[in-house]
Each structure stands twice: as structure tokens, then as C-alpha cells.
Design a protein around this motif. Sequence first.
Motif, PDB file in Angstrom:
ATOM      1  N   ILE A 277      37.858 -17.085  16.617  1.00 23.70           N
ATOM      2  CA  ILE A 277      38.751 -15.974  16.995  1.00 23.70           C
ATOM      3  C   ILE A 277      38.100 -14.635  16.616  1.00 23.70           C
ATOM      4  CG2 ILE A 277      40.977 -14.855  16.488  1.00 23.70           C
ATOM      5  CD1 ILE A 277      42.185 -17.679  16.227  1.00 23.70           C
ATOM      6  N   GLU A 278      37.544 -14.574  15.418  1.00 23.07           N
ATOM      7  CA  GLU A 278      36.892 -13.321  14.991  1.00 23.07           C
ATOM      8  C   GLU A 278      35.753 -12.946  15.926  1.00 23.07           C
ATOM      9  OE1 GLU A 278      35.915 -13.832  10.732  1.00 23.07           O
ATOM     10  OE2 GLU A 278      36.821 -11.827  10.580  1.00 23.07           O
ATOM     11  N   ARG A 279      35.021 -13.956  16.344  1.00 21.99           N
ATOM     12  CA  ARG A 279      33.891 -13.696  17.235  1.00 21.99           C
ATOM     13  C   ARG A 279      34.388 -13.170  18.583  1.00 21.99           C
ATOM     14  NH1 ARG A 279      30.577 -15.722  20.912  1.00 21.99           N
ATOM     15  NH2 ARG A 279      28.656 -14.507  20.890  1.00 21.99           N
ATOM     16  N   SER A 280      35.476 -13.785  19.084  1.00 25.42           N
ATOM     17  CA  SER A 280      36.056 -13.307  20.339  1.00 25.42           C
ATOM     18  C   SER A 280      36.522 -11.866  20.208  1.00 25.42           C
ATOM     19  CB  SER A 280      37.263 -14.167  20.732  1.00 25.42           C
ATOM     20  OG  SER A 280      36.902 -15.087  21.717  1.00 25.42           O
ATOM     21  N   ILE A 281      37.144 -11.565  19.087  1.00 23.45           N
ATOM     22  CA  ILE A 281      37.646 -10.197  18.883  1.00 23.45           C
ATOM     23  C   ILE A 281      36.474  -9.210  18.890  1.00 23.45           C
ATOM     24  CG2 ILE A 281      38.757  -8.651  17.195  1.00 23.45           C
ATOM     25  CD1 ILE A 281      40.781 -10.431  18.613  1.00 23.45           C
ATOM     26  N   ARG A 282      35.378  -9.591  18.243  1.00 27.50           N
ATOM     27  CA  ARG A 282      34.212  -8.695  18.248  1.00 27.50           C
ATOM     28  C   ARG A 282      33.685  -8.513  19.667  1.00 27.50           C
ATOM     29  NH1 ARG A 282      32.856 -11.129  13.175  1.00 27.50           N
ATOM     30  NH2 ARG A 282      31.437 -12.571  14.191  1.00 27.50           N
ATOM     31  N   ALA A 283      33.716  -9.590  20.454  1.00 27.84           N
ATOM     32  CA  ALA A 283      33.257  -9.494  21.849  1.00 27.84           C
ATOM     33  C   ALA A 283      34.205  -8.609  22.665  1.00 27.84           C
ATOM     34  CB  ALA A 283      33.152 -10.893  22.460  1.00 27.84           C
ATOM     35  N   ILE A 284      35.510  -8.768  22.415  1.00 28.05           N
ATOM     36  CA  ILE A 284      36.504  -7.953  23.134  1.00 28.05           C
ATOM     37  C   ILE A 284      36.306  -6.469  22.782  1.00 28.05           C
ATOM     38  CG2 ILE A 284      39.000  -7.433  23.250  1.00 28.05           C
ATOM     39  CD1 ILE A 284      39.361 -10.579  22.793  1.00 28.05           C
ATOM     40  N   ARG A 285      35.974  -6.220  21.511  1.00 34.33           N
ATOM     41  CA  ARG A 285      35.728  -4.841  21.054  1.00 34.33           C
ATOM     42  C   ARG A 285      34.352  -4.330  21.490  1.00 34.33           C
ATOM     43  NH1 ARG A 285      40.577  -3.186  20.125  1.00 34.33           N
ATOM     44  NH2 ARG A 285      41.734  -4.400  18.639  1.00 34.33           N
ATOM     45  N   GLY A 286      33.545  -5.234  22.036  1.00 36.49           N
ATOM     46  CA  GLY A 286      32.240  -4.818  22.564  1.00 36.49           C
ATOM     47  C   GLY A 286      31.145  -4.736  21.523  1.00 36.49           C
ATOM     48  N   THR A 287      31.382  -5.323  20.333  1.00 35.79           N
ATOM     49  CA  THR A 287      30.343  -5.218  19.301  1.00 35.79           C
ATOM     50  C   THR A 287      29.373  -6.399  19.324  1.00 35.79           C
ATOM     51  OG1 THR A 287      31.819  -6.166  17.653  1.00 35.79           O
ATOM     52  CG2 THR A 287      31.711  -3.770  17.730  1.00 35.79           C
ATOM     53  N   VAL A 288      29.742  -7.491  20.005  1.00 35.12           N
ATOM     54  CA  VAL A 288      28.775  -8.591  20.214  1.00 35.12           C
ATOM     55  C   VAL A 288      28.894  -9.050  21.666  1.00 35.12           C
ATOM     56  CG1 VAL A 288      28.878  -9.457  17.810  1.00 35.12           C
ATOM     57  CG2 VAL A 288      30.370 -10.469  19.548  1.00 35.12           C
ATOM     58  N   SER A 289      27.920  -9.811  22.095  1.00 30.75           N
ATOM     59  CA  SER A 289      27.940 -10.316  23.470  1.00 30.75           C
ATOM     60  C   SER A 289      29.108 -11.294  23.660  1.00 30.75           C
ATOM     61  CB  SER A 289      26.614 -11.026  23.750  1.00 30.75           C
ATOM     62  OG  SER A 289      26.836 -12.174  24.516  1.00 30.75           O
ATOM     63  N   ALA A 290      29.672 -11.295  24.848  1.00 29.40           N
ATOM     64  CA  ALA A 290      30.836 -12.156  25.109  1.00 29.40           C
ATOM     65  C   ALA A 290      30.434 -13.583  25.458  1.00 29.40           C
ATOM     66  CB  ALA A 290      31.670 -11.556  26.231  1.00 29.40           C
ATOM     67  N   SER A 291      29.142 -13.804  25.671  1.00 27.48           N
ATOM     68  CA  SER A 291      28.778 -15.148  26.139  1.00 27.48           C
ATOM     69  C   SER A 291      29.007 -16.160  25.014  1.00 27.48           C
ATOM     70  CB  SER A 291      27.338 -15.186  26.639  1.00 27.48           C
ATOM     71  OG  SER A 291      26.485 -15.097  25.555  1.00 27.48           O
ATOM     72  N   GLY A 292      29.716 -17.219  25.355  1.00 22.96           N
ATOM     73  CA  GLY A 292      30.035 -18.251  24.368  1.00 22.96           C
ATOM     74  C   GLY A 292      31.270 -17.960  23.537  1.00 22.96           C
ATOM     75  N   ALA A 293      31.852 -16.754  23.681  1.00 20.30           N
ATOM     76  CA  ALA A 293      33.078 -16.458  22.928  1.00 20.30           C
ATOM     77  C   ALA A 293      34.213 -17.336  23.460  1.00 20.30           C
ATOM     78  CB  ALA A 293      33.442 -14.983  23.081  1.00 20.30           C
ATOM     79  N   MET A 294      35.162 -17.698  22.583  1.00 19.94           N
ATOM     80  CA  MET A 294      36.152 -18.706  22.983  1.00 19.94           C
ATOM     81  C   MET A 294      37.007 -18.268  24.174  1.00 19.94           C
ATOM     82  SD  MET A 294      38.900 -18.680  19.820  1.00 19.94           S
ATOM     83  CE  MET A 294      40.053 -19.899  20.417  1.00 19.94           C
ATOM     84  N   HIS A 295      37.250 -16.969  24.315  1.00 22.44           N
ATOM     85  CA  HIS A 295      38.064 -16.549  25.459  1.00 22.44           C
ATOM     86  C   HIS A 295      37.255 -16.537  26.756  1.00 22.44           C
ATOM     87  CE1 HIS A 295      36.115 -12.808  24.298  1.00 22.44           C
ATOM     88  NE2 HIS A 295      36.446 -12.297  25.466  1.00 22.44           N
ATOM     89  N   LYS A 296      35.942 -16.844  26.643  1.00 21.93           N
ATOM     90  CA  LYS A 296      35.109 -16.937  27.852  1.00 21.93           C
ATOM     91  C   LYS A 296      34.654 -18.378  28.083  1.00 21.93           C
ATOM     92  CE  LYS A 296      34.735 -12.553  28.842  1.00 21.93           C
ATOM     93  NZ  LYS A 296      35.329 -12.023  30.072  1.00 21.93           N
ATOM     94  N   GLN A 297      35.035 -19.240  27.145  1.00 18.66           N
ATOM     95  CA  GLN A 297      34.504 -20.598  27.127  1.00 18.66           C
ATOM     96  C   GLN A 297      35.080 -21.420  28.289  1.00 18.66           C
ATOM     97  OE1 GLN A 297      32.859 -21.218  23.983  1.00 18.66           O
ATOM     98  NE2 GLN A 297      31.952 -23.061  24.845  1.00 18.66           N
ATOM     99  N   ALA A 298      34.207 -21.914  29.138  1.00 21.63           N
ATOM    100  CA  ALA A 298      34.688 -22.789  30.199  1.00 21.63           C
ATOM    101  C   ALA A 298      35.116 -24.104  29.582  1.00 21.63           C
ATOM    102  CB  ALA A 298      33.583 -23.029  31.207  1.00 21.63           C
ATOM    103  N   ALA A 299      36.156 -24.713  30.137  1.00 24.88           N
ATOM    104  CA  ALA A 299      36.643 -25.985  29.579  1.00 24.88           C
ATOM    105  C   ALA A 299      35.632 -27.086  29.834  1.00 24.88           C
ATOM    106  CB  ALA A 299      37.964 -26.333  30.217  1.00 24.88           C
TER     107      ALA A 299
END
Length: 226
Positions: free
Chosen positions: A204-226
Motif C-alpha cells: 500500500i505504501e508503495r502504491s501511495i508513493r506511485a500515486i504521489r509520483g515519487t516512484v514508478s507505478a510499474s508493479g504497484a498494487m493498484h496497477k497489478q494485473a490479476a
Amino acid sequence: MNVIVFASRKGGSGKSTLAAHLAAQVQKSSKKCLLIDADPQGSLTLWHKLRGTNEPALKIANRSVTEIINAARRDGVEWVFIDTPPNVSAVVDDAIKNATMVVIPARPGVFDVNAVQDTILNCRSARKPYAVVINGAPARRDEVESPIVSVAREAMAKFKAPVWSGQITNRADLLLALAEGDGAREYAAEGRAAGEIAKLWAAIERSIRAIRGTVSASGAMHKQAA
Ligand SMILES: Nc1ncnc2c1ncn2[C@@H]1O[C@H](COP(=O)(O)OP(=O)(O)OP(=O)(O)O)[C@@H](O)[C@H]1O
Ligand SMILES: [Mg+2]
């Protein structure tokens, strides 16, 4: 400030359980945290009473969470966790509107997987990042997940829902901890339940950082394909 909303119209999927365990996890890392119980059933409020410490603080919301959230922002709260009722209602919509990210717990069963679709549509129309978290799953054996979990992932892939790659297993420790007002780590720091909650929190923390644009979104849980 980050607002994590736990939502699913399916009762018993694990909204209150995950909200309590994750909040306790964050509280331990001494960041300012607020719980909002927007469910008249009051599960989170009960856990909070059992906890007896008022850490994290808890507020009860009836129709809207917006005012509570605005006050929390003024108070410098870093994390807000909102537990919502198992229905489609104004307070759920309001919580989702205020979300940085929505966590949708789902048990790995056909009815459960089907029921998350409404919540997913709700998140999509509010343009909110979200991820499904498989909860109450049978334990992995030799690191291989149960066929029930794999089937649930395939079903969710059909409607292109991002699903966390991990799972929260059905574990007595999660229940026993709540009965003491604890989070998994407080109850048994070295236990498997605590390990899974810690992994979920990291995702979740990683996703939040991606949403905030501080890390890449690839592999973040909210982008994770099932
Ligand atoms: N991973 C788990 N392992 C063991 N028990 C669990 C797990 N997840 C949830 N439970 C138990 O299942 C029941 C339902 O969970 P919970 O109350 O968190 O669901 P909910 O989505 O908040 O339900 P409602 O929609 O009614 O508010 C509770 O008794 C809870 O302690
Ligand atoms: Mg609940």
C-alpha cells in the motif's frame, strides 16, 4: 495526507479486519494516524474500545466523512483509514471521493469475486486508484497458492481489476489479535499473520508513493494485473 478507504458491498470480506490491523501497523511506526468508522455496525469502534489506548484516534462518521477529513488535514494527520459499511450508500461514495486509494478486500469465492464489481465501478467512476486484496484465503503450501485463489485471480482478470499479488490467509491470530484490541504485529510479532499484514502495508505504501509520483507505478498494487 493519505486516505485509505476499505470498501466492498460484500459483508464479511474483511474491511474492518484489514483496517484495524493496518492502522495498528502504522501506529507502531509513530506516524500520525486517524481511524474513521463509517459503518453503523461499529466493528472498528469495538476494536478501538478493546484497545483502550486511543492510539490511533477514532472518529465516527454518519453521513459524510469530508468534514472529519478536512479537520484531520488541518491537524497534520498523515494517514487516515476509513472503514465503510457493506452497501452502496452516500457515506461509501463520500469516502471513496475522499480516498487517495481504495482497498477492496475479497474472499476467494465466486459470490465474493462477483460482488466486488460494484465497488470497482464506483472507484472507476470516481477516478480513484484501487486494488483488490484477497483475504481469508487458504494457506499457501510450499509457496504455491490454493487453486481457489488462482481461480479468483483469473475471474478478476476478466474485468481488469488490479489485484495485490499477495494474500491475507485465514488465520486465527488475526481474530485473536482483534479480540485483544491489538494489531497482528502487537499480538505476535514473529507470526505469519504479522508477516502478511506487513507485506500488505508495504504494498500500500508503495502504491501511495506511485500515486504521489515519487516512484514508478510499474508493479504497484493498484496497477497489478490479476
Ligand atoms: N484473514 C482472516 N482470517 C481470519 N478471520 C478473518 C479474516 N478476515 C476476516 N476475518 C473474520 O471474518 C469476519 C468478517 O470480517 P470483517 O468483519 O473484517 O468483514 P467486513 O468486510 O468488515 O464485514 P462487514 O461488511 O459486515 O462490515 C470477522 O469475524 C473477522 O474477524
Ligand atoms: Mg466491517
